[in-house]
Scaffold this active site. Structure first.
Site, PDB file in Angstrom:
ATOM      1  N   LYS B  42       0.852  -1.168   0.000  1.00  0.00           N
ATOM      2  CA  LYS B  42       0.000   0.000   0.000  1.00  0.00           C
ATOM      3  C   LYS B  42       0.899   1.233   0.000  1.00  0.00           C
ATOM      4  O   LYS B  42       2.004   1.204   0.537  1.00  0.00           O
ATOM      5  CB  LYS B  42      -0.797  -0.078   1.301  1.00  0.00           C
ATOM      6  CG  LYS B  42      -1.802   0.978   1.491  1.00  0.00           C
ATOM      7  CD  LYS B  42      -2.649   0.619   2.701  1.00  0.00           C
ATOM      8  CE  LYS B  42      -3.331   1.886   3.205  1.00  0.00           C
ATOM      9  NZ  LYS B  42      -3.994   2.630   2.129  1.00  0.00           N
ATOM     10  N   ASN B  96       5.442   0.888  -2.533  1.00  0.00           N
ATOM     11  CA  ASN B  96       4.815   1.947  -3.330  1.00  0.00           C
ATOM     12  C   ASN B  96       4.940   3.250  -2.549  1.00  0.00           C
ATOM     13  O   ASN B  96       4.544   3.319  -1.386  1.00  0.00           O
ATOM     14  CB  ASN B  96       3.341   1.561  -3.574  1.00  0.00           C
ATOM     15  CG  ASN B  96       2.580   2.556  -4.427  1.00  0.00           C
ATOM     16  OD1 ASN B  96       2.111   3.575  -3.931  1.00  0.00           O
ATOM     17  ND2 ASN B  96       2.442   2.258  -5.705  1.00  0.00           N
ATOM     18  N   ASN B 123       4.405   6.121  -7.133  1.00  0.00           N
ATOM     19  CA  ASN B 123       3.020   6.428  -7.474  1.00  0.00           C
ATOM     20  C   ASN B 123       2.967   7.915  -7.802  1.00  0.00           C
ATOM     21  O   ASN B 123       3.064   8.758  -6.914  1.00  0.00           O
ATOM     22  CB  ASN B 123       2.127   6.080  -6.279  1.00  0.00           C
ATOM     23  CG  ASN B 123       0.698   6.515  -6.465  1.00  0.00           C
ATOM     24  OD1 ASN B 123       0.333   7.109  -7.491  1.00  0.00           O
ATOM     25  ND2 ASN B 123      -0.132   6.242  -5.491  1.00  0.00           N
ATOM     26  N   CYS B 126      -0.356  11.587  -7.262  1.00  0.00           N
ATOM     27  CA  CYS B 126      -0.737  12.612  -6.288  1.00  0.00           C
ATOM     28  C   CYS B 126      -0.618  13.995  -6.907  1.00  0.00           C
ATOM     29  O   CYS B 126       0.266  14.241  -7.721  1.00  0.00           O
ATOM     30  CB  CYS B 126       0.183  12.584  -5.069  1.00  0.00           C
ATOM     31  SG  CYS B 126       0.202  11.016  -4.280  1.00  0.00           S
ATOM     32  N   THR B 189      -5.449   3.626 -11.416  1.00  0.00           N
ATOM     33  CA  THR B 189      -6.908   3.761 -11.583  1.00  0.00           C
ATOM     34  C   THR B 189      -7.246   4.955 -12.478  1.00  0.00           C
ATOM     35  O   THR B 189      -6.470   5.902 -12.596  1.00  0.00           O
ATOM     36  CB  THR B 189      -7.595   3.971 -10.221  1.00  0.00           C
ATOM     37  OG1 THR B 189      -6.950   5.054  -9.553  1.00  0.00           O
ATOM     38  CG2 THR B 189      -7.518   2.729  -9.360  1.00  0.00           C
ATOM     39  N   GLY B 212     -10.838  -2.513 -11.689  1.00  0.00           N
ATOM     40  CA  GLY B 212     -11.624  -3.718 -11.936  1.00  0.00           C
ATOM     41  C   GLY B 212     -11.832  -3.975 -13.423  1.00  0.00           C
ATOM     42  O   GLY B 212     -11.364  -3.210 -14.275  1.00  0.00           O
ATOM     43  N   GLY B 238      -4.632  -3.524 -14.319  1.00  0.00           N
ATOM     44  CA  GLY B 238      -5.929  -2.921 -14.620  1.00  0.00           C
ATOM     45  C   GLY B 238      -6.937  -3.970 -15.032  1.00  0.00           C
ATOM     46  O   GLY B 238      -6.936  -4.440 -16.168  1.00  0.00           O
ATOM     47  N   GLY B 260      -5.160  -6.171  -8.673  1.00  0.00           N
ATOM     48  CA  GLY B 260      -5.635  -5.244  -7.645  1.00  0.00           C
ATOM     49  C   GLY B 260      -6.984  -5.632  -7.079  1.00  0.00           C
ATOM     50  O   GLY B 260      -7.088  -6.412  -6.128  1.00  0.00           O
TER      51      GLY B 260
HETATM   52  C1  LIG Z   1      -8.699   0.274  -2.615  1.00  0.00           C
HETATM   53  C2  LIG Z   1      -7.571   0.603  -3.548  1.00  0.00           C
HETATM   54  C3  LIG Z   1      -6.438   1.276  -3.077  1.00  0.00           C
HETATM   55  C4  LIG Z   1      -5.380   1.577  -3.941  1.00  0.00           C
HETATM   56  N1  LIG Z   1      -4.272   2.214  -3.442  1.00  0.00           N
HETATM   57  C5  LIG Z   1      -3.210   2.457  -4.253  1.00  0.00           C
HETATM   58  C6  LIG Z   1      -2.008   3.049  -3.755  1.00  0.00           C
HETATM   59  O1  LIG Z   1      -1.865   3.326  -2.547  1.00  0.00           O
HETATM   60  N2  LIG Z   1      -0.985   3.300  -4.633  1.00  0.00           N
HETATM   61  C7  LIG Z   1      -1.095   2.973  -5.963  1.00  0.00           C
HETATM   62  O2  LIG Z   1      -0.142   3.205  -6.721  1.00  0.00           O
HETATM   63  N3  LIG Z   1      -2.210   2.403  -6.456  1.00  0.00           N
HETATM   64  C8  LIG Z   1      -3.267   2.134  -5.642  1.00  0.00           C
HETATM   65  N4  LIG Z   1      -4.398   1.532  -6.158  1.00  0.00           N
HETATM   66  C9  LIG Z   1      -4.457   1.177  -7.587  1.00  0.00           C
HETATM   67  C10 LIG Z   1      -4.132  -0.295  -7.815  1.00  0.00           C
HETATM   68  O3  LIG Z   1      -2.837  -0.617  -7.391  1.00  0.00           O
HETATM   69  C11 LIG Z   1      -4.291  -0.666  -9.303  1.00  0.00           C
HETATM   70  O4  LIG Z   1      -3.393   0.113 -10.049  1.00  0.00           O
HETATM   71  C12 LIG Z   1      -5.693  -0.417  -9.820  1.00  0.00           C
HETATM   72  O5  LIG Z   1      -6.641  -0.836  -8.856  1.00  0.00           O
HETATM   73  C13 LIG Z   1      -5.979  -1.121 -11.152  1.00  0.00           C
HETATM   74  O6  LIG Z   1      -5.880  -2.517 -11.032  1.00  0.00           O
HETATM   75  P1  LIG Z   1      -7.158  -3.477 -10.837  1.00  0.00           P
HETATM   76  O7  LIG Z   1      -8.126  -3.133 -11.892  1.00  0.00           O
HETATM   77  O8  LIG Z   1      -6.605  -4.867 -10.896  1.00  0.00           O
HETATM   78  O9  LIG Z   1      -7.715  -3.144  -9.479  1.00  0.00           O
HETATM   79  C14 LIG Z   1      -5.464   1.223  -5.304  1.00  0.00           C
HETATM   80  C15 LIG Z   1      -6.602   0.546  -5.773  1.00  0.00           C
HETATM   81  C16 LIG Z   1      -7.642   0.225  -4.927  1.00  0.00           C
HETATM   82  C17 LIG Z   1      -8.835  -0.512  -5.459  1.00  0.00           C
END
Ligand SMILES: Cc1cc2nc3c(=O)[nH]c(=O)nc-3n(C[C@H](O)[C@H](O)[C@H](O)COP(=O)(O)O)c2cc1C
Ligand SMILES: Cc1cc2nc3c(=O)[nH]c(=O)nc-3n(C[C@H](O)[C@H](O)[C@H](O)COP(=O)(O)OP(=O)(O)OC[C@H]3O[C@@H](n4cnc5c(N)ncnc54)[C@H](O)[C@@H]3O)c2cc1C
Ligand code: FES
Lengths: 250, 299
Positions: B42, B96, B123, B126, B189, B212, B238, B260
């Site tokens: 995280k 991260n 990341n 921000c 995301t 998702g 993704g 994710g």
């Molecule tokens: C609840 C949640 C928290 C996330 N926190 C972070 C984060 O702290 N740092 C980051 O780079 N991406 C974060 N992401 C993005 C995920 O690492 C990932 O890039 C994104 O969800 C797309 O992948 P997925 O479709 O498999 O979920 C977060 C995603 C979710 C759903």
């Protein structure tokens, strides 16, 4: 981790509330009042997240869930039939504290009565339990007979007076709390109900069953935040869902 | 060993990683973490952050929108409380890191350089505080500046996680490559807005990030394009929830993948993806992951 359970019995308690018994022999022994399960809605993946449902009761090899049909997920779950398989994750969350030798007031609003049934079954072994149930109207009161069968005192209230006392469930709850010596309160229902109880009792510990939108249910996504009085958030799925209300901001 | 994937000199036992923010710090489910190719923690920031007010998550058709807001204990507590536990996990660990000033990324990299982790994932999603809110990852110049600054301070694996919001990720990927990144993660995301019944923002953080299966075709498209634009490895991310999804990302040019949202459906979400992927690979009698990477580009 997640596993399959078989649906044993489905019944409608009101026009909107469903009761589902599932056979889950491997977990009934370790499931405690206050805990919940994450129930997967469908295999297709268009509803990704599990729906958190409290354990309403445990008997032998069976777990009971009781839920109100409010949206896409619960609509789909309400279509379940005996023999169906459910994919569940649990038991999740911290169990409710189990007291001994206390006067306990258990206060449930609407479908909030559900998790209090299992709690009452366990608490009444070593405590005097007063159950107070409320709903908008008589046809929305649930589980009254289930509670009565536990041989505990049950008081009812409805907003329209169609059953029990007329008015909010918090009225008889406050009266009961005031007449008891050192009571402990457990409450489950709308946030406004929990807030009222917490703000109006003095020196009486109130434990509330809280709800918040959840992602994982197991403490890894930090989605289920509930504001702490001392600042920051707690994770409801790990630190709750039964929370000492003095510690949080409602 | 057969089945390994090497990225930036680091060996991953298999190509499936848990994505940042969806698997806690990796310490919560050690047994699962140990079987994955790696985990990305995280996000960690320099200072402690409480995160956004609830609600923090909403479901949309085949996806979710989150606004956790980077709740985390900050670098010092992360090092004191979480790193000791992380060291007991026997898989590749990428931390991260997120910052709101270039200097914060520098201090995070310096603060983690002596630690027993395998690499950093930047990341860049921000908002940049000193420039009044434009997101770092949205300009190739900023991506290059931060990557270069961090590269000077770390010998560890350096991965830059790219956004595809309002930006061509081929350009930011090239910037990361030029500045010395070992790999890029594509994508983070996508922006999303959810309204309540009264037409007001539903999420406590007002807006959120969509993830998702709903974003998979776009993420796959980005991986395909970025893989053609840079020579450094691409980590696909993704919408991966099945072995087939992971297979698609490898074929589109990803060397590793991150899972994710699937971890929210059960903590073994990424592990299930790996198991399904292994079945596909063996059924197709494919030898080694490398041979499928980028097949979509080979005509
Ligand atoms: C609840 C949640 C928290 C996330 N926190 C972070 C984060 O702290 N740092 C980051 O780079 N991406 C974060 N992401 C993005 C995920 O690492 C990932 O890039 C994104 O969800 C797309 O992948 P997925 O479709 O498999 O979920 C977060 C995603 C979710 C759903
Ligand atoms: C620990 C816990 C225990 C619960 N136990 C019960 C119970 O025993 N009986 C019961 O009737 N309800 C219970 N709820 C509320 C129940 O989870 C929601 O009503 C249900 O998830 C709604 O889903 P939906 O798809 O029908 O609604 P939608 O509005 O379509 O749901 C969309 C999304 O929001 C989430 N969601 C919606 N409402 C809530 C809510 N109130 N709390 C958490 N997530 C929500 C869903 O999981 C889903 O991700 C509990 C909630 C929590 C947090
Ligand atoms: S729902 Fe994921 S941390 Fe509580």
């Amino acid at each position: 981790m997640n596993f399959k359970v078989r649906v044993a019995e489905v019944s409608w308690l009101t026009q909107e509330v469903v009761s589902v018994w599932v056979e889950a022999p491997d977990v009934t022994g370790k499931t405690k009042p206050g805990q919940f399960f994450g129930v997967k809605v469908n295999k297709r993946g268009d509803l990704l997240l599990r729906r958190p449902l409290s354990v309403a009761d445990v008997r032998g090899d069976f777990l009971r869930f009781i839920f109100k049909v409010v949206g896409k997920g619960t609509v789909e779950l309400s279509r379940t039939k005996p023999g169906d398989g459910w994919d569940v994750l649990g038991p999740l969350g911290k169990p409710a504290p189990i007291f001994k030798g206390r006067d306990v007031v258990v206060c449930g609003g609407g479908v909030g009565a559900a998790p209090l049934l299992f709690l009452t079954r366990v608490l009444k072994e070593k405590n005097r339990v007063n159950v107070i149930l409320g709903a908008k109207t008589a046809s929305e009161l649930i589980l009254v007979n289930d509670f009565r069968r536990l041989k505990v005192k049950v008081i009812l209230a409805t907003d329209d007076g169609s059953a029990g006392e007329k008015g909010f469930v918090t009225q008889p709850a406050m009266r009961a709390i005031k007449t008891l010596l050192k009571p402990v309160v457990f409450a489950c229902g709308p946030r406004s109900m929990l807030k009222f109880l917490m703000e109006n009792v003095d020196q009486v510990p109130v434990w509330g069953f809280l709800e918040e939108r959840m992602g994982c249910g197991v403490g890894i996504c930090y989605c289920c935040a509930v504001e702490r009085r001392e600042g920051g958030y707690l994770r409801l799925c790990k630190d709750g869902p039964v929370v000492f209300l003095n510690e949080v901001r409602l | 060993m057969k089945g390994e994937v090497v990225v930036g000199g680091v060996r991953f036992a298999n190509p499936v990683l848990a994505a940042s923010g969806t698997f806690g710090y990796g310490v919560e489910f050690k047994g699962i973490a140990n079987r994955l190719g790696g985990i990305v923690t995280k996000g960690v920031t320099l200072e402690e952050r409480a995160g956004n007010p609830p609600p923090r998550i909403a479901e949309v058709p085949s996806g979710i929108v989150n606004s956790v807001g980077l709740e985390n204990p900050g670098l010092i507590k992360f090092k004191r409380q979480i790193l000791p536990k992380l060291k007991k996990i026997k898989t590749r660990i990428l931390v991260n890191v997120a910052g709101f000033e270039v200097d914060e990324f520098i201090r995070l990299a310096e603060g983690l350089e002596e630690e027993n982790i395998d690499g950093l994932e930047l990341n860049l999603s921000c908002p940049n505080v000193s420039e009044g809110g434009a997101v770092f990852g949205q300009t190739p110049q900023k991506v290059e500046e931060i990557t270069r600054a961090v590269r000077k301070r770390t010998k560890k694996l350096l991965v830059v996680k790219l956004t595809a919001n309002f930006v061509d990720p081929r350009e930011t990927a090239k910037a990361a490559e030029a500045a010395g990144a070992d790999a890029v993660t594509v994508i983070n995301t996508l922006y999303g807005l959810i309204l309540d019944d009264n037409g007001r923002p539903f999420l406590g953080g007002r807006t959120g990030g969509i993830s998702g299966p709903a974003i998979k075709p776009f993420a796959l498209f980005c991986v395909d394009r970025v893989a053609a634009a840079v020579k450094i490895p691409v980590i696909g991310c993704g919408g991966i929830i099945s072995g087939r999804d992971a297979f698609d990302f490898l074929c589109a040019g990803a060397r590793l993948v991150q899972v994710g949202s699937a971890n929210l459906t059960a903590p073994n979400g990424a592990l299930r993806v790996l198991q399904e992927l292994k079945i596909i690979i063996s059924e197709k009698r494919i030898k080694g992951w490398e041979s499928i990477v980028g097949t979509a580009r080979r005509g």
